[in-house]
Every structure is written in C-alpha cells, then in structure tokens.
Design an enzyme around this catalytic site. Sequence first.
Site, mmCIF file in Angstrom:
data_model
loop_
_atom_site.group_PDB
_atom_site.id
_atom_site.type_symbol
_atom_site.label_atom_id
_atom_site.label_comp_id
_atom_site.label_asym_id
_atom_site.label_seq_id
_atom_site.Cartn_x
_atom_site.Cartn_y
_atom_site.Cartn_z
ATOM 1 N N HIS A 1 2.857 86.025 -9.811
ATOM 2 C CA HIS A 1 3.152 84.377 -10.338
ATOM 3 C C HIS A 1 2.058 83.994 -11.236
ATOM 4 O O HIS A 1 1.999 82.726 -11.506
ATOM 5 C CB HIS A 1 3.453 83.612 -8.985
ATOM 6 C CG HIS A 1 2.175 83.180 -8.145
ATOM 7 N ND1 HIS A 1 2.231 83.012 -6.836
ATOM 8 C CD2 HIS A 1 0.955 83.499 -8.603
ATOM 9 C CE1 HIS A 1 1.101 82.990 -6.423
ATOM 10 N NE2 HIS A 1 0.303 83.099 -7.312
ATOM 11 N N HIS B 1 -5.709 91.799 -7.511
ATOM 12 C CA HIS B 1 -6.354 91.197 -8.589
ATOM 13 C C HIS B 1 -7.811 90.378 -8.077
ATOM 14 O O HIS B 1 -7.424 89.940 -7.091
ATOM 15 C CB HIS B 1 -5.486 90.444 -9.496
ATOM 16 C CG HIS B 1 -4.906 89.291 -8.992
ATOM 17 N ND1 HIS B 1 -3.939 89.124 -7.822
ATOM 18 C CD2 HIS B 1 -4.821 87.997 -9.458
ATOM 19 C CE1 HIS B 1 -3.599 88.246 -7.676
ATOM 20 N NE2 HIS B 1 -4.030 87.159 -8.615
ATOM 21 N N GLU C 1 -3.361 87.158 -1.692
ATOM 22 C CA GLU C 1 -1.982 86.592 -1.931
ATOM 23 C C GLU C 1 -0.839 87.362 -1.034
ATOM 24 O O GLU C 1 0.300 87.052 -0.615
ATOM 25 C CB GLU C 1 -1.827 86.206 -3.200
ATOM 26 C CG GLU C 1 -2.195 85.074 -3.896
ATOM 27 C CD GLU C 1 -2.177 85.100 -5.227
ATOM 28 O OE1 GLU C 1 -2.560 83.925 -5.941
ATOM 29 O OE2 GLU C 1 -1.778 85.969 -5.846
ATOM 30 N N HIS D 1 -2.280 76.071 -7.021
ATOM 31 C CA HIS D 1 -3.690 76.305 -7.379
ATOM 32 C C HIS D 1 -4.407 75.210 -7.930
ATOM 33 O O HIS D 1 -5.045 75.308 -8.938
ATOM 34 C CB HIS D 1 -3.423 77.344 -8.578
ATOM 35 C CG HIS D 1 -2.614 78.704 -8.337
ATOM 36 N ND1 HIS D 1 -1.328 78.440 -8.015
ATOM 37 C CD2 HIS D 1 -3.096 79.802 -8.002
ATOM 38 C CE1 HIS D 1 -1.112 79.815 -7.871
ATOM 39 N NE2 HIS D 1 -2.086 80.546 -7.823
#
Lengths: 114, 280
Positions: free
Chosen positions: B12, B193, B240, B59
């Site tokens: 995303h 990541h 995540e 976020h």
Amino acid sequence: MTAAEPIFGTTIFDGAMAVKGYPLNKMCYSFNRKENRDAFLADQEAYMDKYGLNDGQKQAVRDKIVLNMIAEGGNIYYLAKFAGIFGLNVQDVGAQQTGMTVEAFKEMLRKQGE
Amino acid sequence: MARIVGGLTTSHIPAIGNAIARELFEDPYWRPFFDGYPPVRQWLDQVKPDIAIVIYNDHGLNFFLDKQPTFAVGAAAEYRNEDEGWGIPTIAPFKGDPAFSWHLINSIVADEFDLTTCQEMAVDHGFTVPMQLFWPNYAELGIRTVPLCINTVQHPLPSPKRCYALGKALGKAIASYPGDEKVVILGTGGLSHQLDGERAGFINKKFDLMCMEKIVDDPEYFLDMSILDLVRDAGAQGAEFILWLTMRGALNATVKEVHRNYHLPISNTATGLLCLENVD
C-alpha cells in the site's frame, strides 16, 4: 533469539521514543495541511518554537539529518511529511541515512531481487 | 447470511498512488508490479463483492500519537481521503455502511476485542492505494468499505497471534450478519521493507517468499513469532505482515490460491500480491 537483542540500524519507536519525540512529531503531523507547510517555510525558527522542540530537535531539523531526527524521537512516518516539504521521497531519505547516493541506494534495492 | 468470498493482499505504499496518478502502468520500472493486478480484477468481476473490509495502518493522517488506538474500525457513511503532506493527489471518497460496521463492532467486542469506533475517519494511502489497485472505478461502482486500522506506528504493536485471533472474530462477525452481502477482506502493507535508520533499504526476499507460501495453507506457522522477530526478518515496516495475518484469520482453514505476484523493488519495498478464494 531474545526480544532484547538489538537490530542493526533500527530504532524501535516505543513509548520512550514517542515521549521524547512528541513535539517534533507533532510539528511534522501539522504538515498535513498546506497552510502549516507554508508557515514553516516562512519562518522555521518561529514554527519550531510554537511546537516546543528542544535544542537537539531544532538542530536536527535545521540540518535536515534524518538519523539525528530519529535519535531525537522522530518517527519515520511523520518525518516523511517533513521530507516532502523539500521534495524528498523515501528513497532520498534512505540514501541519506545509509550514506549512499540515491542511484547507489536504488541499485542496492534492485540487487536484492536477484 | 453474509459470506466472505475471499481475501486479497497487496502493498500500500504511497509511491504506488503516485504512479497511478501519473498512469505509469506501462513504464518499465512499474510494469512488473501493475501486471499482477488484472487477474485479480477479473476474479473480482466474477465474484462481485458488495463490501470490502480494508485492514491497514494509518500513517499519521487520521490518528496522531496523542491518541493511538491498537485496533480502530470505521462506522461512517463515507470515508474521505485527505492531504498527507507530500503530494499524492487526494482522490474521491469511499462509501461506508454504518449498519454493517456496527454489526461487526458489536460482535467483535462481544468476542473481547475492545475496538475504537470511528464515526469520522480520514483514510490515507494505506487504505486508498489498495482500493485503487483492485477497483480503479471504485467511485462509480459504489463498493461499500469498512476501514479496520491496526497500529503499526508506535510499539507495542499487537502480536501476530492477537491479530490472527482478531481475524477469526471478524470472520465470525461477518458470518452472523443477516444479509446476503458478499465480503472480501484486504490485508494490506508489506512485504519486507525498512524506511528508517542505517538499515533503510533492507529487503528479505527469502523470508517474503516463505510468508507468501505459508500464509495460504499454514498461517498458524507465524503465531509464535514476536513483533521484533518480524522487524528483524522483514524490516521495521515489514511488521505490517500482521495486517495480512488478520485477513487470513477471517478466512476458512482451506483457501484456494487464485493468483499471486511477487516483485521487488517498488520504491523501498518488496511487494506481495495474493488472491485467495474461500473454500467451504
């Protein structure tokens, strides 16, 4: 492996860091709004004073050194909003933190797919 | 009764939203990523879900660190996208379904997950990018949505086991809804990541491929992992993966894999796409 074992080059953004970085992150959160981005650019010192940043946080912001901002409690998602003001994306920020050129950083990412 | 037709996973990251806005679908850098999606859109055209539950993390748009809920669910008629500060264009709002949301809330809280409920909720790239990838025409289609937001910003994060159990409670809640809605569940984010620190740019292809394999037929493999295990193996933002596990918990024990794509890098991220059909 134990939970206490540190992970290289990784700061876990936990309660202690969230407390330490609160003014810095709050300022960066304000950058969701354009009028706040403009106000920051118009007078950075006054804007940092308004949010109550400490001296270390202010210096890290003036220097635009992301590792120093993280050490001062900055959270990367909020710092990304700060970086965006200067047109920097997460690859620019990644290159800065790893001491690489942006091209070398991108190449390092690409090589991990091989 | 409502039923879950399947689950989807996708990255995303905002760079994707930017590439969509610039229509870089045929760009050599982006094509191996975007080429993964048409088979999933075909599947969606066939099953025609009425509602998408989007499991994502905020976020720093709707929530700031002044109030950071572990699990928050939307209960609004509409969810707006807003300026996140660094420039992907704001897109059209998403339709909600308050009656459905409140049914989920009542059932899940009865199952002892104490949710934060949101009658107003701005949705950021964590929600909007997956919706755009799966339903480029979402606004005309009018697909209804429920945002389920899990904290991956400020530690402590909820454990893989807890998120998987939340998924189970979500699945039970959907199955008891007195309508004939077809529901699809999106587990967003990941795969490996890391954006922050000297370790920025960390990717772990071997671990990612294992995750994509195990989550299909053996999701309970992950339940004894800690969040720090995930950070170590998948990077700071690779944690995540708990969003994927929440999705998988809501599906049946047996699922059929309809499609998969794994590609890296897109920006700083390894991207994993899965389309899992629920099997009774």
